[in-house]
Structures are given as C-alpha cells and as structure tokens.
Design a protein around this motif. Sequence first.
Motif, PDB file in Angstrom:
ATOM      1  N   GLY A 251       1.854  39.592 -55.899  1.00 46.77           N
ATOM      2  CA  GLY A 251       0.681  40.384 -56.186  1.00 46.77           C
ATOM      3  C   GLY A 251      -0.158  40.619 -54.852  1.00 46.77           C
ATOM      4  N   ALA A 252      -1.201  41.733 -54.563  1.00 49.27           N
ATOM      5  CA  ALA A 252      -1.850  41.844 -53.526  1.00 49.27           C
ATOM      6  C   ALA A 252      -2.678  40.779 -52.894  1.00 49.27           C
ATOM      7  CB  ALA A 252      -2.809  43.045 -53.672  1.00 49.27           C
ATOM      8  N   ASN A 253      -3.157  39.870 -54.198  1.00 44.40           N
ATOM      9  CA  ASN A 253      -4.125  38.749 -53.698  1.00 44.40           C
ATOM     10  C   ASN A 253      -3.114  37.314 -53.604  1.00 44.40           C
ATOM     11  OD1 ASN A 253      -6.453  40.453 -53.686  1.00 44.40           O
ATOM     12  ND2 ASN A 253      -6.492  40.461 -55.894  1.00 44.40           N
ATOM     13  N   SER A 254      -2.000  37.372 -53.711  1.00 49.30           N
ATOM     14  CA  SER A 254      -1.125  36.226 -53.465  1.00 49.30           C
ATOM     15  C   SER A 254      -1.241  35.516 -52.198  1.00 49.30           C
ATOM     16  CB  SER A 254       0.350  36.588 -53.723  1.00 49.30           C
ATOM     17  OG  SER A 254       1.143  35.715 -53.590  1.00 49.30           O
TER      18      SER A 254
ATOM     19  N   GLN B 122       5.137  43.525 -63.836  1.00 51.15           N
ATOM     20  CA  GLN B 122       4.024  44.211 -62.890  1.00 51.15           C
ATOM     21  C   GLN B 122       2.501  43.873 -63.041  1.00 51.15           C
ATOM     22  OE1 GLN B 122       5.075  48.175 -63.273  1.00 51.15           O
ATOM     23  NE2 GLN B 122       6.852  47.931 -61.951  1.00 51.15           N
ATOM     24  N   THR B 123       2.031  43.771 -64.436  1.00 55.23           N
ATOM     25  CA  THR B 123       0.643  43.518 -64.697  1.00 55.23           C
ATOM     26  C   THR B 123       0.327  42.179 -64.430  1.00 55.23           C
ATOM     27  OG1 THR B 123       0.851  45.184 -66.491  1.00 55.23           O
ATOM     28  CG2 THR B 123      -0.808  43.574 -66.674  1.00 55.23           C
TER      29      THR B 123
ATOM     30  N   MET C 194       0.055  41.508 -60.615  1.00 56.77           N
ATOM     31  CA  MET C 194      -1.298  41.979 -60.095  1.00 56.77           C
ATOM     32  C   MET C 194      -2.271  41.228 -60.552  1.00 56.77           C
ATOM     33  SD  MET C 194      -1.003  46.399 -60.450  1.00 56.77           S
ATOM     34  CE  MET C 194      -0.447  46.047 -62.073  1.00 56.77           C
TER      35      MET C 194
ATOM     36  N   LEU D 136       3.210  51.510 -57.001  1.00 58.15           N
ATOM     37  CA  LEU D 136       2.317  50.262 -56.965  1.00 58.15           C
ATOM     38  C   LEU D 136       2.400  49.517 -55.306  1.00 58.15           C
ATOM     39  CD1 LEU D 136       2.996  48.195 -60.144  1.00 58.15           C
ATOM     40  CD2 LEU D 136       1.115  49.511 -59.723  1.00 58.15           C
TER      41      LEU D 136
ATOM     42  N   LYS E  58      -1.432  47.582 -54.559  1.00 59.08           N
ATOM     43  CA  LYS E  58      -1.436  46.604 -55.711  1.00 59.08           C
ATOM     44  C   LYS E  58      -0.395  45.184 -55.700  1.00 59.08           C
ATOM     45  CE  LYS E  58      -3.685  49.981 -58.647  1.00 59.08           C
ATOM     46  NZ  LYS E  58      -3.642  50.671 -59.951  1.00 59.08           N
ATOM     47  N   LEU E  59       0.574  45.636 -55.012  1.00 60.83           N
ATOM     48  CA  LEU E  59       1.830  44.594 -54.952  1.00 60.83           C
ATOM     49  C   LEU E  59       2.076  44.413 -53.479  1.00 60.83           C
ATOM     50  CD1 LEU E  59       4.177  45.471 -57.956  1.00 60.83           C
ATOM     51  CD2 LEU E  59       2.293  43.701 -57.833  1.00 60.83           C
ATOM     52  N   ARG E  60       2.597  43.253 -53.071  1.00 59.45           N
ATOM     53  CA  ARG E  60       2.834  43.086 -51.812  1.00 59.45           C
ATOM     54  C   ARG E  60       4.318  42.866 -51.671  1.00 59.45           C
ATOM     55  NH1 ARG E  60       0.095  38.290 -50.314  1.00 59.45           N
ATOM     56  NH2 ARG E  60      -1.695  39.766 -49.881  1.00 59.45           N
TER      57      ARG E  60
END
Length: 326
Positions: A135-138, A193-194, A197, A214, A219-221
């Motif tokens: 996730g982008a915030n991982s 995917q949900t 994120m 994404l 939204k994904l890394r």
Amino acid sequence: MKRSTLSRLLGLGLACAILLPAPPASAADNFPSRPLRFIVPLTQGSGSDSVTRFVAELVGKDLGQAAVVENRPGADTIIAVQSLLNAPADGYSILMISPSAMVINPLVNDKLPYNPRDIRPLAAAIRASAVLVTGANSPYKSFADVLAAARRKPHTVSLANYSYHYRLGGLQLQQMAGIDLNHIPYKGAAQVQTDLMGGAVDLALLDVGGALPLLRAGKLRPLAVTTRTRHPELPDVPTVRESGVANYELSVWIGFGVSSKTPEPIAQKLEASLLKALGTPEFRNFAARTAYAEVLAEPGKQMGTMIASERVRYGQLVKTYDVSAR
C-alpha cells in the motif's frame, strides 16, 4: 504397334482413370465450415479475455469464419475445461489455457474431473510479469525492508494471494529468500487491491497490467517485479533477483488448446493459424501496449515442454508446503 491398338489402349487407360475414386480429402480441407468458439475460463474484461478476443478475431479472419468468445469462469478453470471436453472433438471449440488448468490444478486437486493430457496444446500466446506491491502508506519502501521485517519477526508480514499460481509463487519466494510470511487467501484481485490500499494486508503479487492503474495513481507502491529483467512499464522498479533473491522468477502465461481427440490435421491447421495471428504486428503492438506482456508465439510441442517443466517445479513446492484444494 498399330495406331488402332494404341488408340484402344489409351482409351482404356482414360476410362480406368475416370472410374478410379479420387484420393480422400484431408480432414482439414473443409475446416472450418462454421463459426469457431473460443472458451475463456475468466470473466469478460480480464486481461486474458482481451487477449483471447484479439486473437480470435485474427484467427477468424485467417480461416474465413466468425470466431465467438464464450466466458465460462469459476471452479479454478474447471468449468471452462469441462465445456471444452464435453463438446465434440472437432476443432470448433478452443480453450484459453494457463498454468491454472494445465499445471496447478492437477497438483493440488486429487479429485480433478479431467486429466491435462485430455488437452492438446496449440500455441503459447503471451507471458506476463507479476509485481510485488504494498500500500501507498505501508512502512515498506523496498523489498529489502520486507526481508528485514520478515527475518526479524517471522509470520508477521502478510502476503495476499487470490490463486494457486500466486500462492505457490509466494511460497517459492519465501523459500528462496529464507523468510516466513503470513499467507492470506482471497477470492479475487479486486478485494486484494482494496485491502492493500487500506492497510489490511501488507503485500501481494499482482499482474503488472492489473496493478498499473493503481501504481500510476499512487495508491499502491511497487517493490519488485518477478521476471528476469525489469518491466518496460516499470523501468525504475528492480527485479526480485536484483533485490537479493537470486534465480527467482514468476510469470503468468496463456495459450490455446483443443481436445486431444481432435483430428491432428485440424489441430495442425488451428496451430498454424494461431501462430500466424500471434506473429502479426497488430498482435505484437496490442500485447505491448494493452496487455503489457511478452509475445511467446510458440507451437504446441514447445508449449508442452514448458508445461512439463512447470509441473516439476510447482510439484516440488506443493509437496514441500502440502498445498491442496481448499
């Protein structure tokens, strides 16, 4: 010899030639005489479905008949395989095949209602890359971060999978990296995917084509791609091999097959038409720009060798981790 005798002999020879039956026509001479049916074991709109529709149109034009695509998803491709094998073995039904049907199902399902030998490979079409994402915030900024966390606290880093192919690919990754991940099964890529994120799961292996929107939206890394070389759409993303796991490789291929009972002249005619379609500039451009995949365009015999090799490789993983149909 007198002219009259010669004339009689020539006349007799001509009469015999007229009475002799014509040599039998090949089974493929009049094939196809009606529309072809391409069976896809996935829902409409998937990458494999799009590839099949593009190929079917080219084959139909080449053989002078319409080609319709029928989606038969469900039961880990078993529904689609049975649709092929329950139809007449006359070459009019063609199945889109993948590792799921030809390699993994026979290894994990001891009640499989078909034998992969029931399907005669015609041509391998494409090979697509997978990408390990978070996730982008991982907290994981690189694959090295994942390795460090998994080694520090085994079974705490979660890896989602939505098919046996990716489950086995994930198991192989942890085996070769010397780590233990927490494998979480899902029914489909959309929920994976949900949850990525939202931070409910840490990692997943996804098709590059499916993940790209994404990834581009932030939204994904991406952490690493699973093929030998970097992906042209993700040139800044290293491979798993570059990231410290030597010799790791995971890809998803698709191709086409018919019932093994199909007359060989018809199977060969279909194989030739498929290889012709896969070799066209139109298809190669489509594969690069839409499917983000490598064109294989390999004949059935070569495809069969690839399938046999993958059965050995995945068979070892199935035994090691005791993977079976859920």
